[in-house]
Scaffold this motif. Sequence first.
Motif, PDB file in Angstrom:
ATOM      1  N   ASP A  18       1.400   7.923  -2.062  1.00  0.00           N
ATOM      2  CA  ASP A  18       0.918   6.648  -2.597  1.00  0.00           C
ATOM      3  C   ASP A  18       0.537   6.816  -4.063  1.00  0.00           C
ATOM      4  OD1 ASP A  18       1.156   4.782  -0.551  1.00  0.00           O
ATOM      5  OD2 ASP A  18      -0.737   5.335   0.376  1.00  0.00           O
ATOM      6  N   LYS A  70       0.103   6.166   6.610  1.00  0.00           N
ATOM      7  CA  LYS A  70       1.440   5.737   6.200  1.00  0.00           C
ATOM      8  C   LYS A  70       1.446   5.295   4.735  1.00  0.00           C
ATOM      9  CE  LYS A  70       4.851   2.185   7.473  1.00  0.00           C
ATOM     10  NZ  LYS A  70       4.807   1.449   6.220  1.00  0.00           N
ATOM     11  N   ARG A  73      -9.512  -0.065  -0.893  1.00  0.00           N
ATOM     12  CA  ARG A  73      -8.497  -0.910  -1.504  1.00  0.00           C
ATOM     13  C   ARG A  73      -8.136  -0.406  -2.888  1.00  0.00           C
ATOM     14  NH1 ARG A  73     -10.027  -6.619  -1.981  1.00  0.00           N
ATOM     15  NH2 ARG A  73      -7.851  -7.201  -2.073  1.00  0.00           N
ATOM     16  N   SER A 120      -5.099  12.589   8.068  1.00  0.00           N
ATOM     17  CA  SER A 120      -5.341  11.273   8.637  1.00  0.00           C
ATOM     18  C   SER A 120      -6.418  10.501   7.864  1.00  0.00           C
ATOM     19  CB  SER A 120      -5.774  11.406  10.092  1.00  0.00           C
ATOM     20  OG  SER A 120      -7.017  12.064  10.136  1.00  0.00           O
ATOM     21  N   GLN A 121      -6.986  11.126   6.846  1.00  0.00           N
ATOM     22  CA  GLN A 121      -8.029  10.429   6.087  1.00  0.00           C
ATOM     23  C   GLN A 121      -7.675  10.427   4.606  1.00  0.00           C
ATOM     24  OE1 GLN A 121     -11.824  12.270   6.830  1.00  0.00           O
ATOM     25  NE2 GLN A 121     -12.435  10.469   7.964  1.00  0.00           N
ATOM     26  N   ASP A 135       7.168  -3.563   1.871  1.00  0.00           N
ATOM     27  CA  ASP A 135       5.949  -4.327   1.624  1.00  0.00           C
ATOM     28  C   ASP A 135       6.192  -5.215   0.394  1.00  0.00           C
ATOM     29  OD1 ASP A 135       3.441  -5.300   0.959  1.00  0.00           O
ATOM     30  OD2 ASP A 135       2.421  -3.488   1.625  1.00  0.00           O
ATOM     31  N   TYR A 137      -3.786  -3.812  -2.828  1.00  0.00           N
ATOM     32  CA  TYR A 137      -3.212  -3.085  -1.693  1.00  0.00           C
ATOM     33  C   TYR A 137      -4.290  -2.267  -0.980  1.00  0.00           C
ATOM     34  CZ  TYR A 137      -0.448   0.351   0.870  1.00  0.00           C
ATOM     35  OH  TYR A 137       0.059   1.155   1.851  1.00  0.00           O
ATOM     36  N   THR A 138      -4.256  -2.296   0.344  1.00  0.00           N
ATOM     37  CA  THR A 138      -5.212  -1.476   1.104  1.00  0.00           C
ATOM     38  C   THR A 138      -4.496  -0.240   1.615  1.00  0.00           C
ATOM     39  OG1 THR A 138      -6.436  -3.430   1.782  1.00  0.00           O
ATOM     40  CG2 THR A 138      -6.808  -1.440   3.061  1.00  0.00           C
ATOM     41  N   PHE A 139      -5.034   0.921   1.297  1.00  0.00           N
ATOM     42  CA  PHE A 139      -4.375   2.162   1.698  1.00  0.00           C
ATOM     43  C   PHE A 139      -4.377   2.335   3.202  1.00  0.00           C
ATOM     44  CE2 PHE A 139      -5.720   3.142  -2.630  1.00  0.00           C
ATOM     45  CZ  PHE A 139      -4.475   3.434  -3.137  1.00  0.00           C
ATOM     46  N   ASN A 140      -3.244   2.793   3.692  1.00  0.00           N
ATOM     47  CA  ASN A 140      -3.150   3.175   5.086  1.00  0.00           C
ATOM     48  C   ASN A 140      -3.106   4.703   5.105  1.00  0.00           C
ATOM     49  OD1 ASN A 140      -2.374   3.862   7.625  1.00  0.00           O
ATOM     50  ND2 ASN A 140      -0.798   2.273   7.796  1.00  0.00           N
TER      51      ASN A 140
END
Length: 280
Positions: free
Chosen positions: A113, A132, A76, A106-107, A138, A126-129
């Motif tokens: 961001d 994406k 987060r 992917s990690q 948002d 905010y929780t990182f995706n």
Amino acid sequence: MAFFPSEDNKNRMLRTLKDFQSGTEGVSQINILLHGPIGAGKSSFINSINTVLQGHNTTSALADSSAGPSQSFTLRFKTHRLKKAGPGSYYPFVFTDIMGLEPDKSQGVQTKDIQKILKGHVKDGYTFNPVKPIDKDDTKYYNPNPTLKDGVHCLVSVLPADKISIMSDEVIQKMRAVREKARDLGIPQIVVMSMVDKACPLVIENLSKIYTSRKIKEKMKECSDKLGVPMNCIYPVQNYHEQITNDLHMDILIFMAMTDIVRFANDYVEDQDYSANHAK
Ligand SMILES: Nc1nc2c(ncn2[C@@H]2O[C@H](COP(=O)(O)OP(=O)(O)OP(=O)(O)O)[C@@H](O)[C@H]2O)c(=O)[nH]1
Ligand SMILES: [Mg+2]
């Protein structure tokens, strides 16, 4: 180095931090962003600053020793305030410790961001995706119109001294990309080189050897070359992670990094504020 590591020097730096106040209207706190590879010691650095300011061990940013080497613990986007003496009182600087940068797309947090964070578009919580980046849709966590108080005022890159040589090119490239973005925005930056105790056998036995260790100099040079930053922007530290009592040299190294972070950040805020007021 003209600098002499003494209790006096330590107390002087402690005083500077305790007395620090942002003099810029509308910006009551300094925002410090930490980035770097997974497990580099970002959370531990925040805890260490808390430890040196409090004078005893603390665990506010929750450094995690159980997370495996490839899984970042911090998912987060969470800011950490440091408590001052007295109820409800905090230092006027906050840290954001973001999820580690990973070579695999992917990690880990996306470079996009981080660029949005630098400008102040991303809100606390905010929780990182990892697949994406955040976008305008948002409405809860995206701030479309950030001002000076929302953005990052100093970027701190954290690199582990013992692993610099084996860091992947992808991670280095990601870190350079973030640094370049920060540079374009005029945001000051420093590099904290953690884990010095793991990088040099002399330093493990006696941290005061850090000021003369050739191995540490070599590691600093490596950081400097890989990230493209001058040597004088690199601050070697040993984080508090298992020590119970405070150590003078650990405290001094952490303070040297922190007093400069706050000074550079404050200068940046003042400059930005001045330019904004004189552009009108
Ligand atoms: N020996 C030594 N260990 C450290 C130092 N700094 C951190 N550690 C340890 O290294 C591990 C990783 O530290 P963290 O602070 O969790 O790293 P991080 O960068 O926040 O990691 P993520 O949030 O997963 O990206 C922990 O087990 C810490 O106790 C240091 O200076 N020396
Ligand atoms: Mg962390």
